[in-house]
Design a protein around this motif. Structure first.
Motif, PDB file in Angstrom:
ATOM      1  N   LEU A   1       0.835  -1.203   0.000  1.00  0.00           N
ATOM      2  CA  LEU A   1       0.000   0.000   0.000  1.00  0.00           C
ATOM      3  C   LEU A   1       0.864   1.246   0.000  1.00  0.00           C
ATOM      4  N   LEU A   2       1.898   1.249   0.790  1.00  0.00           N
ATOM      5  CA  LEU A   2       2.841   2.366   0.812  1.00  0.00           C
ATOM      6  C   LEU A   2       3.526   2.523  -0.551  1.00  0.00           C
ATOM      7  N   SER A   3       3.857   1.400  -1.174  1.00  0.00           N
ATOM      8  CA  SER A   3       4.485   1.452  -2.499  1.00  0.00           C
ATOM      9  C   SER A   3       3.548   2.061  -3.532  1.00  0.00           C
ATOM     10  N   SER A   4       2.247   1.788  -3.403  1.00  0.00           N
ATOM     11  CA  SER A   4       1.295   2.362  -4.346  1.00  0.00           C
ATOM     12  C   SER A   4       1.193   3.878  -4.184  1.00  0.00           C
ATOM     13  N   ILE A   5       1.518   4.373  -3.005  1.00  0.00           N
ATOM     14  CA  ILE A   5       1.496   5.820  -2.775  1.00  0.00           C
ATOM     15  C   ILE A   5       2.822   6.457  -3.200  1.00  0.00           C
ATOM     16  N   VAL A   6       3.932   5.793  -2.901  1.00  0.00           N
ATOM     17  CA  VAL A   6       5.259   6.353  -3.164  1.00  0.00           C
ATOM     18  C   VAL A   6       5.648   6.251  -4.638  1.00  0.00           C
ATOM     19  N   PHE A   7       5.256   5.162  -5.305  1.00  0.00           N
ATOM     20  CA  PHE A   7       5.696   4.936  -6.679  1.00  0.00           C
ATOM     21  C   PHE A   7       5.362   6.099  -7.621  1.00  0.00           C
ATOM     22  N   PRO A   8       4.123   6.617  -7.617  1.00  0.00           N
ATOM     23  CA  PRO A   8       3.857   7.751  -8.523  1.00  0.00           C
ATOM     24  C   PRO A   8       4.714   8.978  -8.217  1.00  0.00           C
ATOM     25  N   LEU A   9       5.128   9.131  -6.955  1.00  0.00           N
ATOM     26  CA  LEU A   9       5.930  10.286  -6.573  1.00  0.00           C
ATOM     27  C   LEU A   9       7.373  10.182  -7.071  1.00  0.00           C
ATOM     28  N   ILE A  10       7.882   8.962  -7.193  1.00  0.00           N
ATOM     29  CA  ILE A  10       9.272   8.802  -7.627  1.00  0.00           C
ATOM     30  C   ILE A  10       9.391   8.305  -9.065  1.00  0.00           C
ATOM     31  N   ALA A  11       8.265   8.077  -9.722  1.00  0.00           N
ATOM     32  CA  ALA A  11       8.302   7.521 -11.077  1.00  0.00           C
ATOM     33  C   ALA A  11       9.026   8.445 -12.050  1.00  0.00           C
ATOM     34  N   HIS A  12       8.857   9.762 -11.909  1.00  0.00           N
ATOM     35  CA  HIS A  12       9.508  10.682 -12.846  1.00  0.00           C
ATOM     36  C   HIS A  12      11.034  10.627 -12.723  1.00  0.00           C
ATOM     37  N   LYS A  13      11.539  10.395 -11.530  1.00  0.00           N
ATOM     38  CA  LYS A  13      12.994  10.275 -11.353  1.00  0.00           C
ATOM     39  C   LYS A  13      13.513   9.003 -12.014  1.00  0.00           C
ATOM     40  N   ILE A  14      12.756   7.930 -11.888  1.00  0.00           N
ATOM     41  CA  ILE A  14      13.145   6.681 -12.532  1.00  0.00           C
ATOM     42  C   ILE A  14      13.076   6.834 -14.047  1.00  0.00           C
ATOM     43  N   GLU A  15      12.044   7.502 -14.531  1.00  0.00           N
ATOM     44  CA  GLU A  15      11.886   7.707 -15.975  1.00  0.00           C
ATOM     45  C   GLU A  15      13.042   8.521 -16.548  1.00  0.00           C
ATOM     46  N   SER A  16      13.445   9.562 -15.845  1.00  0.00           N
ATOM     47  CA  SER A  16      14.541  10.391 -16.343  1.00  0.00           C
ATOM     48  C   SER A  16      15.878   9.643 -16.298  1.00  0.00           C
ATOM     49  N   HIS A  17      16.041   8.759 -15.350  1.00  0.00           N
ATOM     50  CA  HIS A  17      17.284   7.999 -15.238  1.00  0.00           C
ATOM     51  C   HIS A  17      17.426   6.979 -16.376  1.00  0.00           C
ATOM     52  N   PHE A  18      16.315   6.323 -16.739  1.00  0.00           N
ATOM     53  CA  PHE A  18      16.368   5.291 -17.772  1.00  0.00           C
ATOM     54  C   PHE A  18      15.904   5.785 -19.142  1.00  0.00           C
ATOM     55  N   ASN A  19      15.500   7.058 -19.241  1.00  0.00           N
ATOM     56  CA  ASN A  19      14.972   7.614 -20.494  1.00  0.00           C
ATOM     57  C   ASN A  19      13.852   6.746 -21.060  1.00  0.00           C
ATOM     58  N   HIS A  20      12.953   6.339 -20.194  1.00  0.00           N
ATOM     59  CA  HIS A  20      11.857   5.466 -20.590  1.00  0.00           C
ATOM     60  C   HIS A  20      10.634   5.807 -19.751  1.00  0.00           C
TER      61      HIS A  20
END
Length: 141
Positions: A42-61
């Motif tokens: 449940l915590l992951s479902s809340i945190v994931f959208p908040l950090i997804a943009h950082k992961i996207e910029s790191h992998f260019n995906h």
């Protein structure tokens, strides 16, 4: 012969009570671990959208943020319900053994039945999804 009449002669001796107490103890432990797992998901479902943009910029995906959030929520629900059934079984078993109450023991066994049914149906669904996943993977690649 009537099966119900045969079951009325069933009694729980001291060794069986010891086994049931230990089963309840381990059931409670596993249920608490399941609740913790559900909370982490449940915590992951809340945190994931908040950090997804950082992961996207790191992998260019681009990541399927909504899909992953819903996946985490689904997994949290799937972890919560069997844990709740198992916790109820453990709690009612301990109470039934301490009070010697047949009705509470019946309720404990009903919770255990619900737990086993839930896990069984979940495994059937998972086993049915495996061939679909394998065929989909073959078609995509």
């Amino acid at each position: 012969m009537n099966d119900t009449a045969d079951l009325k002669d069933l009694c729980i001796d001291e060794i069986s009570k010891t086994y049931l107490k230990e089963i309840a103890m381990w059931g409670k432990f596993l249920a608490i671990l399941g609740f913790v797992k559900s909370g982490i998901l449940l915590l992951s479902s809340i945190v994931f959208p908040l950090i997804a943009h950082k992961i996207e910029s790191h992998f260019n995906h681009d990541l399927p943020t909504l899909g992953m959030t819903l996946f985490f929520l689904l997994m949290a629900a799937l972890a919560y319900f069997p844990s709740n059934y198992l916790f109820c079984f453990a709690r009612y078993t301990k109470k039934a053994l301490s009070l010697g109450d047949q009705d509470i023991m019946r309720h404990a066994l009903q919770s255990l039945k619900a737990y086993c049914r839930f896990i069984g149906i979940l495994f059937i669904i998972i086993l049915c999804l495996y061939p679909i996943a394998i065929v989909t993977a073959i078609i995509i690649y």
